[in-house]
Design a protein around this motif. Structure first.
Motif, PDB file in Angstrom:
ATOM      1  N   UNK A 518       0.810  -1.214   0.000  1.00 55.53           N
ATOM      2  CA  UNK A 518       0.000   0.000   0.000  1.00 55.53           C
ATOM      3  C   UNK A 518       0.848   1.270   0.000  1.00 55.53           C
ATOM      4  N   UNK A 519       2.138   1.164   0.275  1.00 49.32           N
ATOM      5  CA  UNK A 519       3.027   2.331   0.274  1.00 49.32           C
ATOM      6  C   UNK A 519       3.783   2.479  -1.037  1.00 49.32           C
ATOM      7  N   UNK A 520       3.479   1.611  -2.007  1.00 48.88           N
ATOM      8  CA  UNK A 520       4.177   1.624  -3.295  1.00 48.88           C
ATOM      9  C   UNK A 520       3.240   2.019  -4.418  1.00 48.88           C
ATOM     10  N   UNK A 578       9.443   3.468  -9.671  1.00 51.81           N
ATOM     11  CA  UNK A 578       8.832   2.915  -8.465  1.00 51.81           C
ATOM     12  C   UNK A 578       8.848   4.027  -7.425  1.00 51.81           C
ATOM     13  N   UNK A 579       7.692   4.294  -6.838  1.00 50.42           N
ATOM     14  CA  UNK A 579       7.551   5.389  -5.877  1.00 50.42           C
ATOM     15  C   UNK A 579       7.178   4.803  -4.518  1.00 50.42           C
ATOM     16  N   UNK A 580       8.008   5.079  -3.513  1.00 52.67           N
ATOM     17  CA  UNK A 580       7.762   4.590  -2.153  1.00 52.67           C
ATOM     18  C   UNK A 580       7.462   5.777  -1.239  1.00 52.67           C
ATOM     19  N   UNK A 581       6.242   5.858  -0.792  1.00 50.63           N
ATOM     20  CA  UNK A 581       5.820   6.938   0.092  1.00 50.63           C
ATOM     21  C   UNK A 581       6.206   8.303  -0.470  1.00 50.63           C
ATOM     22  N   UNK A 582       5.926   8.460  -1.760  1.00 51.11           N
ATOM     23  CA  UNK A 582       6.151   9.696  -2.518  1.00 51.11           C
ATOM     24  C   UNK A 582       7.628  10.019  -2.735  1.00 51.11           C
ATOM     25  N   UNK A 583       8.508   9.046  -2.587  1.00 52.12           N
ATOM     26  CA  UNK A 583       9.915   9.193  -2.942  1.00 52.12           C
ATOM     27  C   UNK A 583      10.170   8.288  -4.148  1.00 52.12           C
ATOM     28  N   UNK A 584      10.479   8.848  -5.335  1.00 51.20           N
ATOM     29  CA  UNK A 584      10.604   8.028  -6.540  1.00 51.20           C
ATOM     30  C   UNK A 584      12.005   7.464  -6.736  1.00 51.20           C
ATOM     31  N   UNK A 585      12.055   6.315  -7.371  1.00 47.79           N
ATOM     32  CA  UNK A 585      13.328   5.760  -7.826  1.00 47.79           C
ATOM     33  C   UNK A 585      13.807   6.524  -9.047  1.00 47.79           C
ATOM     34  N   UNK A 586      15.074   6.395  -9.428  1.00 43.89           N
ATOM     35  CA  UNK A 586      15.453   6.797 -10.781  1.00 43.89           C
ATOM     36  C   UNK A 586      14.659   5.970 -11.795  1.00 43.89           C
ATOM     37  N   UNK A 587      14.343   6.564 -12.923  1.00 40.70           N
ATOM     38  CA  UNK A 587      13.542   5.863 -13.919  1.00 40.70           C
ATOM     39  C   UNK A 587      14.379   4.946 -14.790  1.00 40.70           C
ATOM     40  N   UNK A 588      13.707   3.964 -15.362  1.00 37.21           N
ATOM     41  CA  UNK A 588      14.350   3.088 -16.340  1.00 37.21           C
ATOM     42  C   UNK A 588      13.464   3.060 -17.583  1.00 37.21           C
TER      43      UNK A 588
END
Length: 593
Positions: A518-520, A578-588
């Motif tokens: 639910x946080x993703x 991938x966004x975890x609690x509104x912190x995004x990963x670098x994109x691929x």
């Protein structure tokens, strides 16, 4: 009287102190944390069901834990002192961390030379000469290196986008090459444009281009061209009249670079000046006329900025996939005429928002923190909207504006109305007419260009000199305290195609012991061709997710459902986050088709 061990006596007191301390700690470090409320999600009662039909994909717009937030308002970084050209147009190149930047041939000479032995004949309107200067470059966002590109035809105020196979396609432009279409499909050892001078049926200068579900492009409008046509589509070249363009022109025009968005039903929302329609690109029938957006003019040179808001696919079996458009800023209809006389009117400060999948919808109005004309609107990986660049007075044009708006604004689409805007850290560099910006794969914002002059003016004494410096803006999710919460995608998708409706797996690394599904969220982003405040083809989708697995060693695996059809996500290359609690990963990079 019975006696008790001291440890038992002190235990309740210890627990009480621990609870109070933990609450105070949470308030100190996350003073503004809140759940992101949109729609409720169902429970885990379907955890053991067969999920092949998508029934186990859950709508999870309420985070189990609050988003990480604090008072960080972003920061600026000077990325390059000299990009060689002033970037009037910009687009990301697929499967790279590089951007293609272009300027008008007629406005040179630029500040970068073509490779030795390479030149072009400049058939400019004022003077014909041999030109050794480049007006297009490939910019490496990692190293700031530039590679000059030879392009023959003048792309001044052209339009563009990424094709289904990742080719950069640029249409229209200035003068005798307004019917040109240019293609750039590889930039490894060398960059070569394929240029077709007569591919369009009409001259398209200040027109808008958008990819369609079948992979072809529509090109709408242009100066004194009240029509549209298709490129890369089978059949004869046909020009289709578009009465709304003729009906909305005025002494300053204010209907050039119309806003064009592909709705989730496959129809096109087209907005010009203050009016909008829904067009069926298969039958070329106008299906609906929307209410007028009152308050002023919104298209070039009045130059508001606009975006199709993020499309939510977290419900795998919706009755309808909603689509909304946001338009912010602009100018009064007479502002352009007055600016030509040296009188600069205040830009518009209001926004209009409308659900284009609802034929009974009306415009919802709200106010930005400050007036803005010539801004750009970018969709962030988190689903937030960034408004950046522009001016507070005047319109687009050569020296037609003053009072730069140097403060970016963040817009939260799902917050309550009148609570959606917040101002971020300002830049020290004016970015006005002919400035551009783009979201990079790592989530930073590349900001370039600004040239309000009819020729390059690099003198430091000029009020708003031609700008060759490139900046990067770090949005609030780059707060250093969030570093340990930032996911990184492990999976590789290069050379693979994700098919519509397909379930696919992403593995990502995250330095958290426990992660809740639910946080993703997973988002895919179609990078735009940006020019004159218009981000053509920009699109962000929030995908449905299921089956989060802890693989071990900080690696997690989540199953994602691809977009269901090409109407929702036209075939092309997207950045996956991938966004975890509104912190995004670098994109691929991932290809959808």
């Amino acid at each position: 009287m019975a006696s008790y061990p001291k440890s038992l006596v002190l235990l309740p007191l210890t627990l009480c102190i621990f609870y109070i301390t933990s609450q105070l700690w949470h308030r100190q470090y996350y003073p503004h944390s809140r759940p992101l409320l949109k729609y409720p999600f169902d429970d885990d009662s379907n955890a053991n069901q067969d999920c092949d039909d998508g029934s186990c994909f859950k709508s999870r717009d309420i985070l189990e834990n609050p988003a990480y937030e604090d008072e960080f308002k972003g920061k600026w970084e000077l990325a390059s002192e000299n990009s060689g050209i002033s970037a009037m147009h910009i687009i990301l190149f697929p499967n790279t961390n590089k951007a293609i930047m272009l300027d008008a041939v007629s406005l040179g000479p630029s500040n970068v030379r073509l490779p030795v032995g390479i030149y072009r004949l400049n058939p400019g309107a004022w003077q014909k000469y041999v030109d050794y200067r480049a007006l297009a470059v490939e910019y490496d966002a990692d190293s700031a290196a530039i590679r000059p590109l030879k392009i023959l035809t003048d792309t001044w105020s052209s339009s563009g986008g990424l094709s289904a196979n990742g080719t950069v396609v640029i249409s229209g432009g200035w003068s005798g090459r307004g019917r040109s279409v240019r293609y750039l499909s590889g930039c490894y050892h060398a960059c070569y444009w394929k240029e077709h001078h007569w591919e369009l049926s009409a001259k398209r200068w200040f027109s808008t281009q958008h990819i369609l579900p079948d992979g072809s492009f529509i090109v709408v409008g242009g100066r004194r061209e009240f029509s549209y046509e298709y490129i890369l589509k089978e059949g004869k070249r046909i020009i289709y009249d578009l009465p709304i363009l003729n009906e909305t022109t005025n002494p300053s025009e204010n209907n050039l670079y119309p806003f064009v968005f592909l709705s989730t039903d496959g129809n096109l929302f087209i907005f010009a000046n203050d009016r909008s329609i829904l067009l069926n690109p298969e039958t070329n029938e106008i299906l609906h006329v929307f209410p007028i957006l009152r308050g002023g003019s919104r298209n070039y040179p009045a130059s508001a900025t606009s975006a199709l808001l993020p499309i939510n696919l977290q419900d795998p079996n919706p009755k309808e996939i909603r689509a909304e458009v946001l338009i912010c800023g602009g100018a009064k209809p007479e502002a352009g005429v007055l600016a030509g006389k040296g009188e600069f009117m205040n830009a518009l400060q209001d926004c209009g928002r409308i659900e284009i999948t609802n034929k009974s919808a009306t415009w919802q109005r709200e106010m930005m923190p400050s007036p803005r004309v010539m801004g750009e609107m970018l969709l962030l990986p988190t689903g937030e909207v960034l408004i950046i660049n522009g001016a507070k007075k005047g319109t687009a044009g050569w020296n037609f504006a003053t009072d730069p708006n140097t403060t970016p604004v963040l817009y939260e689409p799902d917050d309550p109305i009148n609570e959606r805007f917040s101002e971020l850290t300002p830049t020290s560099k004016p970015r006005m007419c002919h400035s551009t910006s783009v979201v990079l794969p790592d989530g930073k914002i590349l900001v370039a260009g600004s040239n309000p002059h009819s020729r390059y003016n690099l003198t430091s004494g000029s009020k708003y000199p031609t700008e060759l410096r490139i900046e990067k803006f770090y949005p609030p999710y780059f707060d250093e305290s969030f570093a340990s919460y930032r996911p990184s995608i492990v999976s590789k998708f290069k050379g693979k195609m994700v098919k519509y409706g397909q379930n696919f797996v992403i593995q990502f690394k995250l330095d958290e012991l426990e992660v809740s599904l639910n946080d993703l969220k997973a988002t895919i982003y179609a990078p735009p061709f940006t020019t004159h405040g218009v981000s053509m083809g920009q699109r962000l989708l929030v995908l449905a997710t299921k089956e989060l697995i802890d693989v071990g060693s900080g690696i997690f695996q989540v199953t994602i459902m691809a977009p269901p059809t090409a109407k929702i996500a036209p075939p092309s290359f997207y950045l996956l986050f991938v966004v975890y609690r509104q912190v995004p990963s670098p994109g691929t990079w991932v290809q959808i088709g």
